[in-house]
Scaffold this motif. Structure first.
Motif, PDB file in Angstrom:
ATOM      1  N   THR A 361       0.834  -1.208   0.000  1.00  0.00           N
ATOM      2  CA  THR A 361       0.000   0.000   0.000  1.00  0.00           C
ATOM      3  C   THR A 361       0.870   1.261   0.000  1.00  0.00           C
ATOM      4  OG1 THR A 361      -0.156  -0.208   2.388  1.00  0.00           O
ATOM      5  CG2 THR A 361      -2.006  -1.058   1.113  1.00  0.00           C
ATOM      6  N   ALA A 362       2.177   1.106   0.245  1.00  0.00           N
ATOM      7  CA  ALA A 362       3.095   2.255   0.165  1.00  0.00           C
ATOM      8  C   ALA A 362       3.718   2.302  -1.224  1.00  0.00           C
ATOM      9  CB  ALA A 362       4.187   2.118   1.218  1.00  0.00           C
ATOM     10  N   ASP A 363       4.029   3.523  -1.693  1.00  0.00           N
ATOM     11  CA  ASP A 363       4.642   3.613  -3.022  1.00  0.00           C
ATOM     12  C   ASP A 363       5.969   4.376  -2.990  1.00  0.00           C
ATOM     13  OD1 ASP A 363       2.996   5.837  -2.387  1.00  0.00           O
ATOM     14  OD2 ASP A 363       3.249   6.592  -4.412  1.00  0.00           O
ATOM     15  N   ILE A 364       6.415   4.821  -1.807  1.00  0.00           N
ATOM     16  CA  ILE A 364       7.717   5.499  -1.686  1.00  0.00           C
ATOM     17  C   ILE A 364       8.568   4.724  -0.690  1.00  0.00           C
ATOM     18  CG2 ILE A 364       8.899   7.624  -1.009  1.00  0.00           C
ATOM     19  CD1 ILE A 364       7.183   8.181  -3.377  1.00  0.00           C
ATOM     20  N   VAL A 365       9.808   4.431  -1.072  1.00  0.00           N
ATOM     21  CA  VAL A 365      10.744   3.800  -0.138  1.00  0.00           C
ATOM     22  C   VAL A 365      11.914   4.766   0.047  1.00  0.00           C
ATOM     23  CG1 VAL A 365      12.282   1.832   0.268  1.00  0.00           C
ATOM     24  CG2 VAL A 365      10.119   1.484  -0.922  1.00  0.00           C
ATOM     25  N   ILE A 366      12.198   5.117   1.304  1.00  0.00           N
ATOM     26  CA  ILE A 366      13.358   5.966   1.581  1.00  0.00           C
ATOM     27  C   ILE A 366      14.397   5.126   2.313  1.00  0.00           C
ATOM     28  CG2 ILE A 366      14.197   7.942   2.918  1.00  0.00           C
ATOM     29  CD1 ILE A 366      11.524   9.327   2.365  1.00  0.00           C
TER      30      ILE A 366
END
Length: 698
Positions: A361-366
């Protein structure tokens, strides 16, 4: 995200429904994914009685009596830690299948888990992993040894099979490895499994250090200056590396850096670290776009600082690290993934939160900091970039400019090449990789950018800067990926120069139009092959005084020496007249050295204002016939003739083929010998054979 879990469950379902084999099966998984495995069993194959074996001592005793006893279960799903704690109970069963998820956990055959699972009795074994090769080929042996201990019994034997000393051995080893893996390796990539998966885009964002970070970075460098100049042990350097990486992340990781008491959460938490300033500018933009973010770090104490920051800015979040209990993990993942969830961030430690869990459900990985092992970071990215993902996944990898982190990321990319070449392309370039980082590499890392750090000033960034940082990061990352892509492609085409290939080379005038028709490709390549030159090791100065002297004398270039003629590499099997050629080359070199010295003397005399008579007298002395003389025209011709007389177009591989062919067919059967040597004609082999048998006694 490739459906490895589902594929495994369908195998057990097939055994149950079609073959009547109900179990018992043992599935060993990371603690974070226990819940997911149980859900998937319920969802896809409710007929199988899957039981979770996990909990404290009391719960496990109850489970052993009620659930994990003969006839009461089909599949036992448990974690790595429970296998070690409950080995006595689990050893009593004869398992049909032992299945290990994220199987790179047993890549070290001497680890406790590896030793324990080898005690269990089983008919079949299955390893599930997205990353079978992480550092070197020995780890691959450890996995194969678990699957087939009879075949892969000796690690030494395995290493011997893939010992690469020459080009021919490399090709043989590749073929061997491919033949070897084919029966045991079922490999899928996302592109094959899910055609509709949106792409993943990685960007390295480089950010300067803050004033406080620069101060700490300089202090750390000065504190251990003798170790940085090469005097210390490797362990000391490793410690410095760790301290510098902490400094790059956040100076508050050091005792006494945070202002206080009283300790308050305020803007200083953000302003004292370059990466925090970047994060603070990035998150509001991502929130506006409706994105949701996973933030990975290797340091749990840094996650504490990030937690303070998220509370300070009012972002809702979840967190998983090594200390999070199984129930809390399940609750956190479910809360983040549920429909309409208000959670914006998920803080994860790279090792604990990077395996097997589904956060699509997340679309940004830092990636707040990078791991030495790139596969760990890839696993972390794949929490979001997996089947079920609807949006394009953006990965932002933070990196402090001119610091040790640049080298850590470079090292990680080099390890990724290893994977690309061995598993993906089936080539063994680089595959004997060292297990640990060498001292020289550590020194280079620690010294990286040192001169810039000492002259730098702290950085602050505005909203306008962040656009520039992101666009610059995208360009640099694309450039790095292109280089990596070319490397992998060129590895298949047998070139390592990144962009030129023997298959489609064009000369300057564009006259070369490919391989002439009707010509044997292998013969053509062999005839036009130019061997690489010898590689010389770069000298590293470990002397402290010399190191500083070099640093202080920037700009003054060293005086150039004479241009000496280079003696070509002459192997004994190429039958050059080495003695005579060496004598001619030495004579030529001696003359060049003398000429250079005379020129220097003359220049010095002129610069010091010597008279014309003095210079004329000096030049008269230079004509002394007893001084070294240049080669005569006859000697030059002799040198060229001797160089042509050797078999420079024969390499070690062809020589070996020649020897084997002579043993096989006898020395007189030239046509049979020539047929065995690729790229050599009958006349070439005949000529070589004649000289070989004449001069074999030398």
């Amino acid at each position: 995200g490739l459906g490895k879990t589902l594929q495994t469950i369908s195998l057990l379902g097939y055994l149950h429904e079609q073959r009547g084999i109900t179990g018992p099966h043992l599935v060993i998984v990371p603690k974070s994914t226990l819940h997911n495995w149980m859900n998937e069993f319920k969802r896809w194959c409710p007929i199988i009685r899957a039981r979770k074996f996990h909990g404290n001592q009391e719960e496990r005793n109850r489970q052993k009596e009620e659930l994990i006893s003969p006839g009461k279960f089909d599949v036992c799903v448990t974690s790595y830690e429970m296998v070690i704690k409950e080995k006595g109970h689990l050893k009593k069963f004869h398992w049909r299948y032992i299945i290990i998820d994220e199987a790179h956990r047993i890549k070290n055959e001497n680890s406790l888990l590896s030793r324990v699972i080898r005690m269990f009795h089983s008919n079949y074994r299955l390893l599930i992993t997205g990353t079978p090769l992480q550092n070197n080929l020995h780890e691959l042996w450890a996995l194969l040894n678990f699957l087939l201990p009879d075949v892969f019994s000796s690690a030494e034997k395995f290493d011997e099979w893939f010992q690469i000393d020459s080009e021919s051995q490399k090709d043989e080893a590749v073929l061997q490895l491919h033949k070897l893996l084919r029966p045991f390796l079922l490999r899928r990539v996302k592109a094959e499994v899910e055609k509709g998966l949106p792409p993943k885009k990685e960007t390295i964002l480089k950010i300067g250090l803050s004033e406080m970070q620069l101060k700490w970075y300089k202090q750390l460098m000065q504190k251990d200056i003798d170790a940085i100049n090469g005097a210390g042990e490797r362990s000391r350097l490793l410690n410095i590396v760790m301290q510098l990486r902490k400094c790059c992340n956040h100076p508050y990781l050091f005792q006494g850096a945070e202002p206080g008491p009283p300790f308050t959460t305020d803007m200083h938490l953000i302003e004292n670290a370059g990466k925090m300033m970047l994060l603070d500018k990035l998150l509001p933009r991502l929130k506006e776009r409706g994105s949701r973010v996973l933030i990975f770090s290797q340091m749990t104490r840094l996650l504490d600082i990030l937690e303070d920051y998220l509370l300070f800015r009012g972002h809702k979040y979840c967190r998983i690290d090594g200390n999070t209990s199984g129930e809390d993990r399940e609750a956190g993942i479910d809360a983040f993934n549920e429909e309409g969830s208000e959670k914006f961030c998920f803080l994860l430690s790279t090792r604990a939160g990077g395996l097997g869990i589904n956060l699509a459900t997340a679309d940004i990985v830092i990636l707040y900091d990078s791991d030495w092992n790139p596969q760990v970071d890839l696993q972390a990215m794949d929490r979001a970039h997996r089947i079920g993902q609807k949006k394009e996944v953006h990965v932002y990898r933070f990196c402090s400019e001119n610091s040790i982190e640049e080298k850590v990321i470079e090292k990680a990319y080099k390890k990724l090449k290893l994977d690309a070449l061995v598993i993906q392309q089936g080539r063994l370039q680089d595959a004997g990789g060292q297990k640990s980082v060498k001292k020289e590499d550590l020194l280079e890392m620690v010294r990286n950018g040192a001169d810039k750090i000492f002259s730098a000033t702290g950085s602050t960034i505005t909203d306008a800067d962040i656009e520039a940082i992101i666009s610059k990061g995208e360009e640099e990352t694309e450039d790095l990926n292109n280089r990596l892509q070319k490397f992998s492609e060129s590895a298949i085409k047998f070139t390592l120069d990144g962009n030129m290939s023997i298959y489609d080379y064009q000369d300057e005038k564009g006259e070369f139009s490919g391989v002439p028709s009707g010509v044997d490709m292998k013969a053509y390549v062999a005839a036009n092959w130019i061997g690489p030159g010898t590689r010389e090791r770069k000298k590293v100065k470990y002397n402290e005084n010399e190191y500083y002297r070099d640093k202080m004398t920037v700009g003054r270039s060293a005086p150039k020496g004479p241009r000496l003629p280079k003696i070509p590499v002459m192997h004994d099997f190429q039958f050059f007249d080495v003695q005579r050629l060496t004598a001619l080359f030495e004579q030529e070199a001696n003359f060049e050295v003398m000429k250079h010295q005379q020129e220097q003397k003359r220049s010095l005399a002129i610069s010091q204002g010597a008279s014309e008579e003095t210079i004329a007298k000096m030049e008269e002395e230079f004509k002394d016939p007893n001084l070294p003389q240049p080669l005569t025209e006859d000697e030059m011709l002799e040198k060229d003739r001797l160089l042509e007389a050797g078999f420079s177009n024969w390499n070690k591989r062809e020589f070996n083929y020649f020897i084997r062919a002579c043993e096989k067919h006898g020395r007189a059967d030239i046509s049979a010998i020539a047929a065995d040597i690729e790229g050599k004609t009958f006349e070439e082999v005949k000529e070589y054979s004649q000289i070989f048998w004449e001069r074999i006694g030398e």
